[in-house]
Every structure is written in C-alpha cells, then in structure tokens.
Design a protein around this motif. Structure first.
Motif, mmCIF file in Angstrom:
data_model
loop_
_atom_site.group_PDB
_atom_site.id
_atom_site.type_symbol
_atom_site.label_atom_id
_atom_site.label_comp_id
_atom_site.label_asym_id
_atom_site.label_seq_id
_atom_site.Cartn_x
_atom_site.Cartn_y
_atom_site.Cartn_z
ATOM 1 N N THR A 101 27.293 18.764 151.605
ATOM 2 C CA THR A 101 25.951 19.013 151.479
ATOM 3 C C THR A 101 25.399 19.129 152.868
ATOM 4 O O THR A 101 24.625 20.300 153.119
ATOM 5 C CB THR A 101 25.200 17.752 150.914
ATOM 6 O OG1 THR A 101 25.654 17.455 149.631
ATOM 7 C CG2 THR A 101 23.660 18.143 150.897
ATOM 8 N N VAL A 219 28.464 9.684 141.663
ATOM 9 C CA VAL A 219 28.946 11.079 141.856
ATOM 10 C C VAL A 219 29.330 11.390 143.385
ATOM 11 O O VAL A 219 28.772 10.267 144.224
ATOM 12 C CB VAL A 219 27.894 12.044 141.511
ATOM 13 C CG1 VAL A 219 26.579 11.968 142.232
ATOM 14 C CG2 VAL A 219 28.521 13.430 141.560
ATOM 15 N N ASN A 221 29.026 13.567 145.438
ATOM 16 C CA ASN A 221 28.264 14.737 146.018
ATOM 17 C C ASN A 221 26.804 14.575 146.365
ATOM 18 O O ASN A 221 26.055 14.147 145.547
ATOM 19 C CB ASN A 221 28.250 16.147 145.391
ATOM 20 C CG ASN A 221 27.707 17.407 146.054
ATOM 21 O OD1 ASN A 221 26.687 17.501 145.628
ATOM 22 N ND2 ASN A 221 28.450 17.751 146.921
ATOM 23 N N ASP A 223 24.406 16.585 146.957
ATOM 24 C CA ASP A 223 23.304 17.561 146.252
ATOM 25 C C ASP A 223 23.129 17.202 145.010
ATOM 26 O O ASP A 223 22.099 17.128 144.431
ATOM 27 C CB ASP A 223 23.973 18.941 146.445
ATOM 28 C CG ASP A 223 23.946 19.661 147.436
ATOM 29 O OD1 ASP A 223 22.973 19.834 148.166
ATOM 30 O OD2 ASP A 223 25.018 20.356 148.008
ATOM 31 N N MET A 224 24.107 16.581 144.364
ATOM 32 C CA MET A 224 24.184 16.090 142.778
ATOM 33 C C MET A 224 23.138 15.040 142.729
ATOM 34 O O MET A 224 22.483 14.635 141.893
ATOM 35 C CB MET A 224 25.364 16.151 142.163
ATOM 36 C CG MET A 224 25.887 17.362 141.745
ATOM 37 S SD MET A 224 27.423 17.108 140.614
ATOM 38 C CE MET A 224 26.520 16.686 138.967
ATOM 39 N N ASP A 227 19.513 15.756 143.081
ATOM 40 C CA ASP A 227 19.437 16.790 141.859
ATOM 41 C C ASP A 227 18.951 15.426 140.677
ATOM 42 O O ASP A 227 18.044 15.834 139.826
ATOM 43 C CB ASP A 227 20.249 17.879 141.355
ATOM 44 C CG ASP A 227 20.272 18.787 142.153
ATOM 45 O OD1 ASP A 227 19.244 18.997 143.028
ATOM 46 O OD2 ASP A 227 21.323 19.532 142.062
ATOM 47 N N ALA A 228 20.113 14.552 140.673
ATOM 48 C CA ALA A 228 19.679 13.430 139.829
ATOM 49 C C ALA A 228 18.279 12.488 139.928
ATOM 50 O O ALA A 228 17.776 12.454 139.170
ATOM 51 C CB ALA A 228 21.068 12.375 139.854
#
Length: 300
Positions: A101, A219, A221, A223-224, A227-228
């Motif tokens: 990221t 997770v 990452n 980025d995820m 997003d979450a």
C-alpha cells in the motif's frame, strides 16, 4: 578456473534457496543457472549443495565457500558503485522491497523523479507486505513501516508515521462511538495479520491495559483494511498515509478514546555490515524531501 559469474550465481542460489528463485533474481533461465553451478562445482572439485526433490541445502564445503563468496560478490558490487560515484554519477542495479500500500500510494510517485534524475540506476522494486529477510533475500535495502525489530539491519528514517483509530460514519451511527479504551471491547475491529492483535498500542499503556475488540476481519493488506473500514465492518488502526484523505473528506472518522496510538516510523534499512552506497544515501535524501516534515499525508 573459477569465474565471477559462477560465484555470483552460487551466492544467489544459496540466498534464494532454489535454482528457480535464483534464476528469477538474476533474470536468467534455470538452465543457465544450473550450468553455471555445475561449472563452479567442477572447477572447485566439490559439490556445494545437497540436492533433493524438494530443496537444496549447502554442503559443508558449500557453507565454507559461501562465507567468502558472499563477501566477494558484495565487494565487487561495492567497488563498481564506488568507481561510478567517483565519476560523479549514480549507476548500477539496486533491489528494494517495500510494503504494497505504501509503495502504491506514496513510494512510487517519490521514486519516479529520482530515477529520471539518475538514468544510470536500474531499480528492481518488489512490493510485498511480508517482512522479507533483507540479507538472505538479496535486497540492497528494505522500506518498512513500524518499529525496527531486526538487529541485523541499519535503519535510516525517512518519515514519521502517525496511526489513527478510524471507523465509517455508518458504523459509528449503528454501534456508537467509543470514547474510552475500556469501551473498545464492545466493538468490532479489522486487524492486520502481519502483526498480532497486541499491535493496537497506545502511548504510556501496557499491551494488556485494555480489552481489544473481537475481529470482524483479519487481512494482510492495508488497502483492504481501509476498504473494510469504509464498508462499515469495524474499527481499524491504520497509518495516516493510508486513511489521511478519507479522514479529511469525512469518509472515515477519527475515534478518540483518550489516548493516542503509539507513533511509528517509515524507514529504509540495509543489512548490517554493509555500507550504504551513495545511490542508497541519495535515495533516502530524495524520499525525505518528497515526503516532507511533517509528511504531506498527515491530517491535522
């Protein structure tokens, strides 16, 4: 006669752990790497690896040879770089690892002007959220976010990193906004799996000073994770270089629980015992200038 490319080839295999991985690192075919290893072993009159169907491991002769061979390879690379530096140019290969990221969002835009200014540098950048072994995996340096945990690395700071506890407005509307550390246990959280739950560290508090929320998602990452959090799955403790813009826009809300998250550092680290090359030193200076003090991504 032992050739330098054979020694370089051997060191790459020993560090990477397989002929296939060494071939990828050297940008050669597996057959060429295998032929060079066979030629070196023939020149030395001794096998350097135990071969099985699953892995390669160094023989006693291989271990003894590797200790000096790796120094030879490094000294040659260092000598080539020094000649280039004496001529006032920065050139030659450089291999870096960085988090996915941070690399995508901030490192790339800072690197491109540096590489345009120094066209003689051939950079290989590998984005990976796992903590690679800088020396064993053959990197000139690694770029990391967090605390320096590997005593075999020499760290060069490039920017401070603030971490923010955030959640979406929708999540807070539905579950309420915690205002104390004790209230966190009644919420849900998004955790980064490359660190343990105790990574939720706050200033002047022991790791066991409060109950951490149960996970809605784990997770590996950033980025995820972001997003979450935007999707309303729970609270997330994320660096401002990931969520700064979302906080500014109101897409994510800072959650104040009465204590700031422990500050971390973004740094470039090179293996202990190796001097930082001139091009690595110049890269560090360029990144510091590009990110600023405080870094441009920080929110007020």
């Amino acid at each position: 006669m032992v050739k330098l490319d054979g020694i370089t080839n051997f060191v790459a295999i020993a560090e990477a752990g397989s002929i296939s991985a060494a071939a990828r690192r050297l940008h050669l075919s597996k057959s060429v790497v295998s032929e060079r290893l066979a030629g070196l072993e023939q020149s030395l009159g001794a096998p350097l690896f135990h071969r099985t169907t699953r892995k390669l491991s160094l023989t006693e002769d291989g271990i003894a040879f590797f200790e000096r061979a790796s120094r030879i390879v490094w000294e040659v690379q260092d000598a080539v770089a020094e000649v280039s530096e004496r001529r006032g140019t920065l050139s030659g290969p450089m291999r870096l690892s960085a988090p996915v990221t941070f690399g995508r969002m901030h490192l790339g835009p800072a690197l491109y002007p540096f590489l345009s200014k120094h066209p003689g540098i051939s950079l290989t950048l590998e984005l990976d959220d796992r903590r690679v072994d800088a020396a064993a995996d053959g990197y000139d340096a690694v770029i990391r976010h967090g605390t320096v945990e590997d005593s075999r690395l020499v760290a060069l700071p490039i920017a401070p990193s603030r971490r923010l506890l955030v959640a979406s407005p929708e999540y807070l509307k539905h579950y309420g906004k915690p205002t104390t550390l004790d209230a966190l246990g009644g919420h849900r959280a998004i955790y980064y799996t490359n660190r343990n739950v105790a990574d939720w560290r706050f200033l002047d508090l022991r790791p066991d000073a409060f109950v951490r929320p149960p996970a809605s998602l784990r997770v590996n990452n950033g980025d995820m994770m972001r997003d979450a959090a935007l999707a309303g799955l729970g609270l997330a403790l994320l660096p401002s270089f990931i969520v700064g813009e979302d906080v500014k826009k109101g897409a994510l809300v800072r959650v104040d629980v009465g204590s700031e998250a422990a500050e971390e550092m973004i740094y470039v680290a090179h293996p202990e015992g190796r001097r930082a090359s001139k091009k690595l030193q110049e890269l560090v200076m360029a990144l510091r200038g590009a990110f600023g003090t405080p870094p441009y991504w920080d929110v007020v």
